[in-house]
Design an enzyme around this catalytic site. Structure first.
Site, mmCIF file in Angstrom:
data_model
loop_
_atom_site.group_PDB
_atom_site.id
_atom_site.type_symbol
_atom_site.label_atom_id
_atom_site.label_comp_id
_atom_site.label_asym_id
_atom_site.label_seq_id
_atom_site.Cartn_x
_atom_site.Cartn_y
_atom_site.Cartn_z
ATOM 1 N NE ARG A 139 -1.132 -1.548 3.502
ATOM 2 C CZ ARG A 139 -1.317 -1.722 5.082
ATOM 3 N NH1 ARG A 139 -2.475 -1.211 5.624
ATOM 4 N NH2 ARG A 139 -0.099 -2.007 5.874
ATOM 5 C CD GLU A 140 0.366 5.240 -3.978
ATOM 6 O OE1 GLU A 140 0.097 6.559 -3.405
ATOM 7 O OE2 GLU A 140 -0.062 4.853 -4.798
ATOM 8 C CG PHE B 129 -9.892 -2.333 4.029
ATOM 9 C CD1 PHE B 129 -8.703 -2.261 4.554
ATOM 10 C CD2 PHE B 129 -9.860 -1.383 2.888
ATOM 11 C CE1 PHE B 129 -7.431 -1.883 4.243
ATOM 12 C CE2 PHE B 129 -8.709 -1.132 2.162
ATOM 13 C CZ PHE B 129 -7.635 -1.139 2.829
ATOM 14 C CG LEU B 130 -15.278 -3.455 8.823
ATOM 15 C CD1 LEU B 130 -15.824 -4.371 9.982
ATOM 16 C CD2 LEU B 130 -16.172 -3.730 7.785
ATOM 17 C CE LYS C 204 -2.641 4.789 2.413
ATOM 18 N NZ LYS C 204 -2.614 3.232 2.101
ATOM 19 C CB SER D 185 -18.672 3.956 6.980
ATOM 20 O OG SER D 185 -18.675 4.240 8.166
ATOM 21 N NE ARG E 203 -1.103 7.953 -8.522
ATOM 22 C CZ ARG E 203 -0.148 7.079 -8.812
ATOM 23 N NH1 ARG E 203 -0.016 6.356 -9.839
ATOM 24 N NH2 ARG E 203 0.574 6.459 -7.621
ATOM 25 N N GLY F 1 -10.351 5.673 -3.037
ATOM 26 C CA GLY F 1 -9.751 6.571 -4.153
ATOM 27 C C GLY F 1 -8.334 5.799 -4.345
ATOM 28 C CB CYS G 208 -4.439 0.277 -6.694
ATOM 29 S SG CYS G 208 -2.805 0.493 -6.935
HETATM 30 N N1 LIG Z 1 1.447 2.105 -6.746
HETATM 31 C C1 LIG Z 1 1.073 1.247 -5.620
HETATM 32 O O1 LIG Z 1 1.008 1.289 -4.485
HETATM 33 C C2 LIG Z 1 0.867 -0.355 -6.416
HETATM 34 C C3 LIG Z 1 0.743 -1.299 -5.664
HETATM 35 C C4 LIG Z 1 0.542 -2.626 -6.026
HETATM 36 C C5 LIG Z 1 0.727 -2.777 -7.603
HETATM 37 N N2 LIG Z 1 0.610 -1.664 -8.323
HETATM 38 C C6 LIG Z 1 0.659 -1.874 -9.792
HETATM 39 O O2 LIG Z 1 2.277 -1.710 -10.073
HETATM 40 C C7 LIG Z 1 1.998 -1.135 -11.448
HETATM 41 C C8 LIG Z 1 2.915 0.082 -11.633
HETATM 42 O O3 LIG Z 1 2.340 1.061 -10.825
HETATM 43 P P1 LIG Z 1 3.170 2.453 -10.029
HETATM 44 O O4 LIG Z 1 2.480 3.226 -9.094
HETATM 45 O O5 LIG Z 1 4.573 2.052 -9.677
HETATM 46 O O6 LIG Z 1 3.321 3.145 -11.367
HETATM 47 P P2 LIG Z 1 4.240 4.574 -11.505
HETATM 48 O O7 LIG Z 1 3.450 5.322 -12.589
HETATM 49 O O8 LIG Z 1 4.530 5.160 -10.424
HETATM 50 O O9 LIG Z 1 5.642 3.905 -12.148
HETATM 51 C C9 LIG Z 1 5.706 3.568 -13.553
HETATM 52 C C10 LIG Z 1 7.256 3.690 -13.888
HETATM 53 O O10 LIG Z 1 7.497 3.319 -15.150
HETATM 54 C C11 LIG Z 1 8.166 4.087 -16.188
HETATM 55 N N3 LIG Z 1 7.930 3.807 -17.484
HETATM 56 C C12 LIG Z 1 6.980 4.026 -18.468
HETATM 57 N N4 LIG Z 1 7.133 3.498 -19.635
HETATM 58 C C13 LIG Z 1 8.362 2.765 -19.483
HETATM 59 C C14 LIG Z 1 9.099 2.330 -20.270
HETATM 60 N N5 LIG Z 1 8.659 1.800 -21.652
HETATM 61 N N6 LIG Z 1 10.274 1.496 -20.315
HETATM 62 C C15 LIG Z 1 10.981 1.948 -18.871
HETATM 63 N N7 LIG Z 1 10.083 2.776 -17.787
HETATM 64 C C16 LIG Z 1 8.826 3.167 -18.349
HETATM 65 C C17 LIG Z 1 7.667 5.484 -15.892
HETATM 66 O O11 LIG Z 1 8.535 6.448 -16.046
HETATM 67 C C18 LIG Z 1 7.554 5.355 -14.331
HETATM 68 O O12 LIG Z 1 8.431 5.896 -13.508
HETATM 69 C C19 LIG Z 1 0.633 -0.894 -12.066
HETATM 70 O O13 LIG Z 1 0.173 -1.965 -12.515
HETATM 71 C C20 LIG Z 1 -0.021 -0.826 -10.551
HETATM 72 O O14 LIG Z 1 -1.310 -1.150 -10.721
HETATM 73 C C21 LIG Z 1 0.793 -0.345 -7.882
HETATM 74 O O1 LIG Z 2 -11.611 1.148 6.013
HETATM 75 C C1 LIG Z 2 -11.415 1.627 4.757
HETATM 76 C C2 LIG Z 2 -9.930 1.423 4.248
HETATM 77 C C3 LIG Z 2 -9.917 2.412 3.119
HETATM 78 N N1 LIG Z 2 -10.505 3.249 2.641
HETATM 79 C C4 LIG Z 2 -10.058 4.073 1.477
HETATM 80 O O2 LIG Z 2 -9.659 3.097 0.547
HETATM 81 C C5 LIG Z 2 -8.393 3.778 -0.310
HETATM 82 C C6 LIG Z 2 -7.352 2.629 -0.481
HETATM 83 O O3 LIG Z 2 -7.000 2.520 0.817
HETATM 84 P P1 LIG Z 2 -5.619 1.557 0.879
HETATM 85 O O4 LIG Z 2 -5.899 0.234 0.454
HETATM 86 O O5 LIG Z 2 -5.254 1.644 2.343
HETATM 87 O O6 LIG Z 2 -4.403 2.215 -0.050
HETATM 88 P P2 LIG Z 2 -3.625 1.681 -1.268
HETATM 89 O O7 LIG Z 2 -2.199 2.301 -1.337
HETATM 90 O O8 LIG Z 2 -4.490 2.304 -2.572
HETATM 91 O O9 LIG Z 2 -3.499 0.127 -1.406
HETATM 92 C C7 LIG Z 2 -4.417 -0.662 -2.265
HETATM 93 O O10 LIG Z 2 -4.194 -0.601 -3.555
HETATM 94 C C8 LIG Z 2 -2.923 -1.320 -3.667
HETATM 95 C C9 LIG Z 2 -2.379 -1.176 -5.249
HETATM 96 O O11 LIG Z 2 -2.958 -2.125 -5.949
HETATM 97 C C10 LIG Z 2 -2.585 -2.845 -3.162
HETATM 98 O O12 LIG Z 2 -1.502 -3.246 -3.469
HETATM 99 C C11 LIG Z 2 -2.954 -2.700 -1.736
HETATM 100 O O13 LIG Z 2 -2.946 -4.058 -1.151
HETATM 101 C C12 LIG Z 2 -4.482 -2.044 -1.459
HETATM 102 O O14 LIG Z 2 -4.842 -1.926 -0.082
HETATM 103 C C13 LIG Z 2 -8.109 5.078 0.359
HETATM 104 O O15 LIG Z 2 -8.890 5.905 -0.393
HETATM 105 C C14 LIG Z 2 -8.864 4.837 1.798
HETATM 106 O O16 LIG Z 2 -9.189 5.990 2.227
HETATM 107 C C15 LIG Z 2 -11.704 3.319 3.334
HETATM 108 O O17 LIG Z 2 -12.529 4.458 3.158
HETATM 109 N N2 LIG Z 2 -11.954 2.630 4.549
#
Ligand SMILES: NC(=O)c1ccc[n+]([C@@H]2O[C@H](COP(=O)([O-])OP(=O)(O)OC[C@H]3O[C@@H](n4cnc5c(N)ncnc54)[C@H](O)[C@@H]3O)[C@@H](O)[C@H]2O)c1
Ligand SMILES: O=c1ccn([C@@H]2O[C@H](COP(=O)(O)OP(=O)(O)O[C@H]3O[C@H](CO)[C@@H](O)[C@H](O)[C@H]3O)[C@@H](O)[C@H]2O)c(=O)[nH]1
Length: 434
Positions: free
Chosen positions: A160-161, A261-262, A331, A264, A338, A269, A272
């Site tokens: 998670r972020e 995750f309860l 969050k 409300s 985003r 947002g 992901c």
């Molecule tokens: N952000 C999260 O917390 C999270 C968690 C789990 C899974 N994911 C998934 O992981 C994937 C990546 O997400 P992210 O948030 O890290 O994306 P991001 O946009 O932060 O990073 C993607 C990177 O890829 C680079 N890039 C784009 N095209 C390229 C290319 N052709 N060659 C080399 N580099 C290139 C961009 O410059 C960028 O730095 C997505 O599928 C997302 O759904 C994200």
């Molecule tokens: O009880 C809750 C829990 C979460 N949220 C909202 O849900 C959104 C997502 O929250 P969170 O899941 O904590 O953050 P993300 O970083 O988006 O992580 C989700 O998305 C990631 C990208 O796919 C996954 O890797 C993670 O497992 C998944 O939790 C946020 O807007 C929160 O405010 C609520 O409203 N109520």
């Protein structure tokens, strides 16, 4: 192991820095030179707790960055951590993944100097069958043969972020989707140091490639739907003047439901949940199935911000009046805006003719790029001073400490979308579901 990671964003940088910390030699490849330079200089390109320290320690040493895909040839395993955004209709946009896979194939065309096939792992979130049907063929286009020159696998990421480093190093589970024992063995070797260092035993799920891809969507859409369900229940609670948080605390004690995750409120947002829910719905519909519960979860989520605004309407006519928006990130703990719920809230206030005064501890700069013409306050107190209403969008801890700051409002109507502000005398307080 010698590994490369294509894409150095939120996921790629976190995974690369953690794998380097666990002892692997890691090369990240990104098209963005600023990101590459930052990593080699030991600076994290993104804001994530704990990441600065890891990149400072390993950047330019065990963690190297480059724009040159040829670096892959010096490694035995490549992860694709590229973006998978939405097309306008919500379906997944695979252009970055396909371009990355093609570049990996070209780089591997001359071999990686080893007898074993090179393993290409999909880390990004992709629709089932993408790795097999869309990515493996792109890699092979350079004249490579799957099974002999390269293998593919899926290893989705659940971090998670805001807690990405801690989540990666101590995951609930590792998912290895593979159709070849050599791919499974390589993933096992990659994660062995993590499993040894983790605070508790890590479950490993060995499964098919498409199953692994689907597990990621099931995980995210289940959690998003869980929040939508508690929001639905919370909306019912509000009708009966019942506190949804007391209800949630009680049902969370049932192991079958679970307490997390309860919370409300104004809804989910981020980068992901919205895009992944839209993508799997679009993909299912293309197969001829309409997932009714997931569609309802999205519909309900989209409606929560308007319910929040309607509560404000009940107490004050905001036309021409300053209204404080507290919290802009999707969050707490991140500057990421985003798909933040702050956007529909700000849009709704502007439609009503209100003068928005926004405040966030870290996300103001990002929101300023999107809305340069609204007012930004330097503190919650400044945003509240003289306001005819306040809407709380993000549950930043500092909002829980607000107290006498409300006395400086012109009309002290506080509408809370996250149950973070305390009810107190002298303010008209409305919680969204309590
Ligand atoms: N952000 C999260 O917390 C999270 C968690 C789990 C899974 N994911 C998934 O992981 C994937 C990546 O997400 P992210 O948030 O890290 O994306 P991001 O946009 O932060 O990073 C993607 C990177 O890829 C680079 N890039 C784009 N095209 C390229 C290319 N052709 N060659 C080399 N580099 C290139 C961009 O410059 C960028 O730095 C997505 O599928 C997302 O759904 C994200
Ligand atoms: O009880 C809750 C829990 C979460 N949220 C909202 O849900 C959104 C997502 O929250 P969170 O899941 O904590 O953050 P993300 O970083 O988006 O992580 C989700 O998305 C990631 C990208 O796919 C996954 O890797 C993670 O497992 C998944 O939790 C946020 O807007 C929160 O405010 C609520 O409203 N109520």
């Amino acid at each position: 192991m010698n590994v490369s990671i294509v894409g150095s964003g939120y996921v790629g940088t976190t995974v690369a820095a953690c794998l380097a910390d666990l002892g692997h030699e890691v090369t990240t490849i990104d098209i963005d030179e600023a990101i590459v330079d930052a990593i080699n200089d030991g600076e994290s390109p993104i804001h994530e707790p704990g990441l600065d320290e890891l990149v400072a320690e390993h950047g330019g040493r065990r963690l190297r960055a480059t724009t040159d895909y040829d670096a892959i040839r010096d490694t035995e395993l490549t992860m694709l951590a590229l973006p998978t955004p939405s097309n306008e209709d919500g379906s997944i946009d695979l252009q970055y993944m396909e371009a990355g896979a093609a570049s990996v194939g070209e780089a591997l065309a001359d071999g990686d100097g080893r007898d074993e096939p090179h393993l290409v792992v999909t880390k990004s979130t992709v629709i089932p069958r993408t790795t097999d049907e869309r990515l493996a063929p792109r890699i092979a286009e350079a004249g490579l043969e799957r099974g002999t020159d390269f293998l593919v696998a899926s290893n989705p990421e659940f971090q998670r972020e805001g807690t990405a480093v801690a989540d990666f190093l101590n995951p609930d589970k590792l998912v290895f989707g593979a159709d070849d024992p050599r791919a499974l063995a390589a993933l096992g070797e990659l994660y062995l140091p993590l499993r040894e260092a983790a605070e508790s035993e890590v479950s490993v799920v060995e499964t098919g490639i498409a199953e692994a891809e689907m597990i990621k969507y099931a995980n995210n859409t289940f959690l998003a739907s869980k929040v939508s369900l508690i929001n639905d229940i919370g909306n019912v609670c509000k009708e009966f003047d019942v506190d949804a948080y007391e209800v949630a605390d009680a049902i969370g004690l049932d192991d079958r439901i679970g307490e997390r995750f309860l919370r409300s409120g104004v809804g989910w947002g981020g980068s992901c949940f919205p895009k992944d829910t839209d993508a799997i719905i679009a993909a299912a519909r293309e197969q001829g199935y309409d997932p009714a519960v997931l569609s309802a979860a999205v519909e309900l989520n989209d409606a929560q911000p308007e319910r929040l605004l309607a509560l404000l309407d009940d107490h004050v006519d905001v036309r021409g009046e300053p209204v404080a928006v507290l919290g802009l990130s999707f969050k707490p703990g991140t500057d990421d805006i985003r798909n933040t719920r702050a956007v529909p809230v700000i849009e709704g206030l502007r439609e009503r003719g209100a003068d928005v005064v926004a405040y966030d501890p870290v996300a103001t700069e990002n929101m300023h790029e999107k809305y340069p013409d609204i007012e930004y306050a330097d503190s919650a107190a400044d945003a509240l001073a003289g306001a005819s209403g306040a809407i709380v969008v993000t549950d930043w801890d500092e909002f829980a400490a607000l107290d006498s700051e409300f006395d400086a409002m012109k009309a002290s109507v506080v509408v809370d979308g996250r149950r973070i502000v305390d009810r107190r005398e002298g303010i008209t307080y409305e919680g969204l579901t309590w």
